[in-house]
Design a protein around this motif. Structure first.
Motif, PDB file in Angstrom:
ATOM      1  N   GLY A 154       0.877  -1.165   0.000  1.00 47.67           N
ATOM      2  CA  GLY A 154       0.000   0.000   0.000  1.00 47.67           C
ATOM      3  C   GLY A 154       0.912   1.212   0.000  1.00 47.67           C
ATOM      4  N   ILE A 155       0.708   2.122  -0.922  1.00 49.99           N
ATOM      5  CA  ILE A 155       1.658   3.218  -1.071  1.00 49.99           C
ATOM      6  C   ILE A 155       0.962   4.576  -0.951  1.00 49.99           C
ATOM      7  CG2 ILE A 155       3.322   4.300  -2.630  1.00 49.99           C
ATOM      8  CD1 ILE A 155       3.545   1.451  -3.956  1.00 49.99           C
ATOM      9  N   VAL A 156       1.466   5.431  -0.076  1.00 47.63           N
ATOM     10  CA  VAL A 156       0.993   6.814  -0.009  1.00 47.63           C
ATOM     11  C   VAL A 156       2.201   7.706  -0.244  1.00 47.63           C
ATOM     12  CG1 VAL A 156      -0.085   8.596   1.403  1.00 47.63           C
ATOM     13  CG2 VAL A 156      -0.747   6.209   1.713  1.00 47.63           C
ATOM     14  N   LEU A 157       2.149   8.469  -1.351  1.00 47.28           N
ATOM     15  CA  LEU A 157       3.289   9.307  -1.681  1.00 47.28           C
ATOM     16  C   LEU A 157       3.168  10.681  -1.034  1.00 47.28           C
ATOM     17  CD1 LEU A 157       3.835   8.489  -5.438  1.00 47.28           C
ATOM     18  CD2 LEU A 157       5.222   7.791  -3.492  1.00 47.28           C
ATOM     19  N   GLU A 200     -13.860   5.731  -7.299  1.00 50.73           N
ATOM     20  CA  GLU A 200     -13.157   5.082  -8.405  1.00 50.73           C
ATOM     21  C   GLU A 200     -11.651   5.059  -8.165  1.00 50.73           C
ATOM     22  OE1 GLU A 200     -16.312   6.245 -11.970  1.00 50.73           O
ATOM     23  OE2 GLU A 200     -14.522   7.435 -11.626  1.00 50.73           O
ATOM     24  N   ASN A 201     -11.142   6.139  -7.582  1.00 52.48           N
ATOM     25  CA  ASN A 201      -9.724   6.180  -7.246  1.00 52.48           C
ATOM     26  C   ASN A 201      -9.355   5.079  -6.259  1.00 52.48           C
ATOM     27  OD1 ASN A 201      -7.678   8.323  -8.134  1.00 52.48           O
ATOM     28  ND2 ASN A 201      -9.601   9.467  -8.103  1.00 52.48           N
ATOM     29  N   VAL A 202     -10.174   4.959  -5.229  1.00 55.87           N
ATOM     30  CA  VAL A 202      -9.887   3.948  -4.212  1.00 55.87           C
ATOM     31  C   VAL A 202     -10.038   2.548  -4.814  1.00 55.87           C
ATOM     32  CG1 VAL A 202     -10.573   3.009  -1.978  1.00 55.87           C
ATOM     33  CG2 VAL A 202     -10.561   5.481  -2.347  1.00 55.87           C
ATOM     34  N   ALA A 203     -11.016   2.411  -5.697  1.00 53.24           N
ATOM     35  CA  ALA A 203     -11.304   1.097  -6.277  1.00 53.24           C
ATOM     36  C   ALA A 203     -10.191   0.617  -7.204  1.00 53.24           C
ATOM     37  CB  ALA A 203     -12.614   1.152  -7.055  1.00 53.24           C
ATOM     38  N   ALA A 206     -13.080   1.386   3.640  1.00 47.79           N
ATOM     39  CA  ALA A 206     -11.850   2.182   3.655  1.00 47.79           C
ATOM     40  C   ALA A 206     -12.162   3.664   3.761  1.00 47.79           C
ATOM     41  CB  ALA A 206     -11.030   1.902   2.396  1.00 47.79           C
ATOM     42  N   LEU A 207     -13.172   4.118   3.030  1.00 45.67           N
ATOM     43  CA  LEU A 207     -13.515   5.536   3.072  1.00 45.67           C
ATOM     44  C   LEU A 207     -14.052   5.937   4.443  1.00 45.67           C
ATOM     45  CD1 LEU A 207     -14.984   6.259  -0.469  1.00 45.67           C
ATOM     46  CD2 LEU A 207     -12.850   7.090   0.516  1.00 45.67           C
ATOM     47  N   GLU A 208     -14.791   5.022   5.054  1.00 48.63           N
ATOM     48  CA  GLU A 208     -15.273   5.320   6.412  1.00 48.63           C
ATOM     49  C   GLU A 208     -14.099   5.450   7.376  1.00 48.63           C
ATOM     50  OE1 GLU A 208     -18.181   2.410   7.498  1.00 48.63           O
ATOM     51  OE2 GLU A 208     -19.687   3.362   6.193  1.00 48.63           O
ATOM     52  N   ALA A 261      -6.779   5.829   1.987  1.00 50.97           N
ATOM     53  CA  ALA A 261      -7.823   4.820   1.780  1.00 50.97           C
ATOM     54  C   ALA A 261      -7.432   3.884   0.638  1.00 50.97           C
ATOM     55  CB  ALA A 261      -9.155   5.505   1.483  1.00 50.97           C
ATOM     56  N   ARG A 262      -6.895   4.444  -0.441  1.00 52.58           N
ATOM     57  CA  ARG A 262      -6.495   3.623  -1.576  1.00 52.58           C
ATOM     58  C   ARG A 262      -5.379   2.651  -1.185  1.00 52.58           C
ATOM     59  NH1 ARG A 262      -4.106   6.789  -6.476  1.00 52.58           N
ATOM     60  NH2 ARG A 262      -2.394   6.966  -4.993  1.00 52.58           N
TER      61      ARG A 262
END
Ligand SMILES: Nc1ncnc2c1ncn2[C@@H]1O[C@H](COP(=O)(O)OP(=O)(O)OP(=O)(O)O)[C@@H](O)[C@H]1O
Ligand SMILES: Nc1ncnc2c1ncn2[C@@H]1O[C@H](COP(=O)(O)OP(=O)(O)OP(=O)(O)O)[C@@H](O)[C@H]1O
Ligand SMILES: [Mg+2]
Ligand SMILES: [Mg+2]
Lengths: 227, 301, 301, 227
Positions: A82-85, A98-101, A121-123, A149-150
């Motif tokens: 899982g990557i968060v830049l 759609e982004n998260v999906a 995830a969004l919650e 979330a993504r």
């Protein structure tokens, strides 16, 4: 789980961002990566998902050398991460949902499963009411949370996050950290580059301090302070 | 490829087409323009070819019979000629008919000037042959020359050669223009698609960040290219067909035979060709530009 | 505009051209292709026109003098004719010359068939007139008809009309193709420039963020367009000129007169036209696309 | 200097980001703008340089109504402002020095003056050694500092910064704040949206707290706490 052996990264412009680094991160670790601006934290993280390739040295993830890994295997490596830049990267012409999906679609998860997972995830990042909005309609902090979330939606083995609370207020930062702790409890390895002194000092987890491309500190229950 | 993936690609592609209006518009219009130019040229070539063929088939072989040939003999011979496989039509022209014809040409004043009048009748009986196909000329000439009744043959060699030259020229011009236009269209469409990809490189970077394979990224783009190519061809076809009759009408006023001899079937085939080209332009454009995909994947900051 | 600003625009433009290679390449090549197609067509038209003019000027008026005219009289008359403003060249053909010429045409077997031999000499003395310009035909015919020595005039009316028709057609085709190609090129170049602008909308947003006026943002883009247009024209010119002789040579083998009558001056003018078009394409493309600039300025997140 | 009168901002998608806000900021003020993620801080700031136009209300800068101001005057308004956005926006195909210079070029400052000013500004953010690099060759924090340098290089009347320390380590953050204080001393009004509790609490300047688009606090020597 992740073994970094004598890794050096010299950029084409001659900058030596990482200098003969060796470190092992075990499954289930929660590692804070600290250090001054330009120390090489982001470069270190990018190495782990083959966004940057070391000039010298070896990186083993689950025993596989990802430096010599063929380009075609890289997507499969990334699906377990899982990557968060640092600069939150969202698809501008897709809604939040759609982004998260997207990470799930790539793997071919069914629509029904995707929907429940997105919702969850969004919650968790407090944005389920904005699922139909586009990234450009969100505030900076909200965009950052969509990225988080993504990153967590596909239950990654390793969560790699670069300054995930940089644009979040203290309260939401705490919640996100709580979420990370929960995920960590369930066995996910977490590596988080951060400047957030308060969080690092409160959590007392493993701290790796980088300075000018060298590891100057590696403490089990560390604090933010370097030097 | 699984059905789920295909359907994902399709929805992705359609969503993208809808949401990135400018890009779609630019690609579609570029394809359409290329095809209209190409199509207009093909139409012209087709018409000119039909025109030349018409002109050539008008060319006749005239068989001069010996001076003492009786008209009945001429007719018998004519029937034999008419049965030959090369001959489309043949006609006996008696010396009376011939002289009448000769003097009815108002432009040729030479006969009058040298003192010949219609009352003299020095012309031989002739048979005029129309060929099924201009290529058969040599074979028929060789055959007929040896017949006992035949004195001489005339078949406008010069005119023939000229038309053959023009056909050759037309073919040469057609080929070079088609190649030039084709490459240009291809190149422009390819560039357009590449630019749209470049515009969307962030998107590609992000896709790859979450673990999309190269082909997973390419899928929707290819379908987009296909759809854009298709829409472009539809537009081009509509423009071409709706302006075809108008233009052919104008030309027909100026050149005889123009626009004759193009059948509906030929039009249909041309249209089908345009569609194929549109599809190829779209898909190949995308595919070619997508080779670069790995260049994009390493520029996250 | 101050000189400092202009020099800033220039350096900006050149820096951008260098640093954004793909965009520059795409715009330049699109302009070049458009101009090559356009130029190739203009060359063809020019050559065809020259060809038709050549053919027309070959057409002669033949003046048949009365039977009893002396050769000396004919020559005196000829000198008067040669002084007329419509006449480029005129020549007395004695009856002896005429009959020799008539029998030397190997294709025309009619004279032999009707029993006329070169020994009979029933032909009148004629004067052949070449016109300076095909348009002058009517005026010269009207003048010469009334001369006492003149018996008759012949000037191939049919051929004339046909050539006139072809010239008209050529003009018609030229105009429509130029309009079609011109609009298409314009549109494609415009789209290309617009896309490059769209790619660089972030840049525009940032420029406006630090207080750049609309024209300050446009300045470098326009110069970029100009330079790209210029480079495109240079490339197009090189391609056209270097392939010109090759192609004309091929054509000349097939059609007589082809490629004759195009002077260096005409080539130069055409090249100048191409350059102008390139510049206009580049600059107008940028200007048109830059109207959108305000749309971009309000999408910072 | 800046007067905001009954400003409401409703985005096309129906989100009410600012709700009947009225506030006056005087020349020389140092204002912290705090509040949770999505409170409307960035929207508030964007209003001040006509990046967003209020749905209702008036904004006066130096007595001029910038809402009804013709589009052609906006550049001149912005030339008096120094702006640092939350997502650091740099021209990717220009070097650090060129990016910083851009604001000066627009006004037509001579090359010699530009060079010394760039050098000064880059030294102040600690990046003069990277003046020839391109933004893509910089770390997140370095990019953020280039933006700060660009904002201060033209001695603006008002410095508007959105989360300027979000990607900076505590030490450099402190230095940047010191720089801001200096600039503020010389008369520049500073408005800074931030989540950095420590800085706000240490400096004790005016604090405006936003929550759901409403001002819930306006203290002269305030602290970070809202609610
Ligand atoms: N693509 C690149 N090309 C050249 N140099 C680079 C590149 N990316 C980073 N650098 C340089 O490498 C060094 C380390 O950068 P990195 O982004 O890893 O720092 P960081 O620790 O993440 O800093 P920050 O806290 O500011 O984000 C910096 O000096 C930077 O200028
Ligand atoms: N362009 C836009 N279109 C629609 N809604 C928007 C837009 N920009 C912001 N919003 C919404 O307006 C609200 C306020 O956004 P703003 O960016 O001002 O928040 P913020 O206080 O800066 O938050 P953060 O601390 O996360 O940056 C948010 O709910 C956001 O979703
Ligand atoms: Mg970093
Ligand atoms: Mg914000």
């Amino acid at each position: 789980m992740i073994e970094i052996q004598n890794v050096t990264k010299i950029f084409p412009n001659g900058v030596r961002a990482l200098n003969d680094i060796s470190v092992t991160i075990n499954k289930g670790d929660f590692v804070f990566l600290v250090g001054p601006s330009g120390a090489g934290k982001s470069t270190f993280l990018k190495m782990l998902f083959r966004e940057e390739i070391p000039t010298m040295g070896k990186i083993l993830v689950d025993g596989k050398d990802i430096v010599t890994m063929p380009e075609s295997r890289v997507p499969y490596l990334r699906r377990n991460l899982g990557i968060v830049l640092q600069d939150f990267q969202l698809l501008k012409n897709r809604t939040v949902a759609e982004n998260v999906a997207f990470g799930l679609r790539v793997v071919g998860v069914s629509d029904a499963v995707i929907n429940t997972r997105i919702q969850e995830a969004l919650e968790q990042v407090g944005l389920s009411h904005k699922r139909r909005m586009f990234p450009t309609e969100l505030s900076g902090g909200e965009q950052q949370r969509v990225c988080i979330a993504r990153a967590i939606v596909n239950n990654p083995l390793v969560l790699i996050t670069d300054e995930p609370t940089g644009n979040l207020d203290p309260m939401i930062s705490d919640e996100i950290i709580k979420l990370f702790l929960e995920i960590n409890m369930r066995g996910t390895t977490i590596i988080m580059a951060t400047h957030n002194e308060k969080i690092v000092n409160k959590l007392r987890r493993r701290v790796l301090a980088l300075m000018d491309g060298t590891i100057i500190k590696d403490e089990e229950c560390g604090t933010y302070a370097y030097e | 490829m699984s059905l789920a993936k295909l359907s994902f690609f399709l929805t992705e592609a359609l969503t993208n087409l809808r949401r990135s209006g400018i890009t779609t518009f630019i690609t579609v219009s570029t394809v359409a323009i290329s095809l209209v130019i190409m199509g207009a040229f093909l139409f012209t070539t087709m018409n000119l070819e039909a025109f030349l063929l018409q002109m050539q088939s008008e060319a006749m072989v005239t068989v001069y019979l010996k001076n003492d040939t009786l008209l009945a003999e001429a007719h018998t011979f004519n029937m034999r000629l008419a049965d030959m496989p090369e001959v489309a039509d043949s006609l006996v022209v008696s010396s009376e008919d011939a002289v009448r014809e000769l003097f009815s040409d108002p432009d040729d004043k030479r006969l009058l000037q040298i003192g010949v009048t219609p009352e003299d009748n020095p012309l031989p009986t002739t048979i005029r042959i129309k060929l099924k196909n201009p290529d058969l000329l040599k074979s028929i000439v060789d055959k007929v020359k040896l017949e006992p009744l035949v004195d001489n043959l005339s078949y406008g060699e010069d005119l023939f050669k000229q038309f053959e030259g023009m056909s050759g020229l037309l073919w040469y011009v057609s080929l070079s223009v088609v190649v030039l236009l084709g490459c240009s269209s291809m190149f422009i469409v390819f560039n357009t698609v590449r630019m749209t990809l470049f515009m969307r490189r962030e998107e590609i970077i992000i896709m790859k960040l979450v673990g999309a394979t190269d082909w997973f990224v390419r899928g929707p783009f290819i379908i987009e290219g296909l759809v854009q190519g298709l829409i472009g061809s539809v537009i081009a076809t509509i423009i071409l067909l709706s302006s075809y009759h108008l233009v052919v009408g104008k030309f027909a006023e100026l050149i005889p035979f123009f626009g004759i001899g193009i059948t509906f079937e030929q039009l249909f085939k041309l249209t089908a060709k345009l569609f194929m080209m549109g599809l190829i332009l779209g898909v190949v454009g995308s595919l070619l530009s997508l080779r670069d995909i790995r260049k994009f994947s390493s520029s996250v900051n």
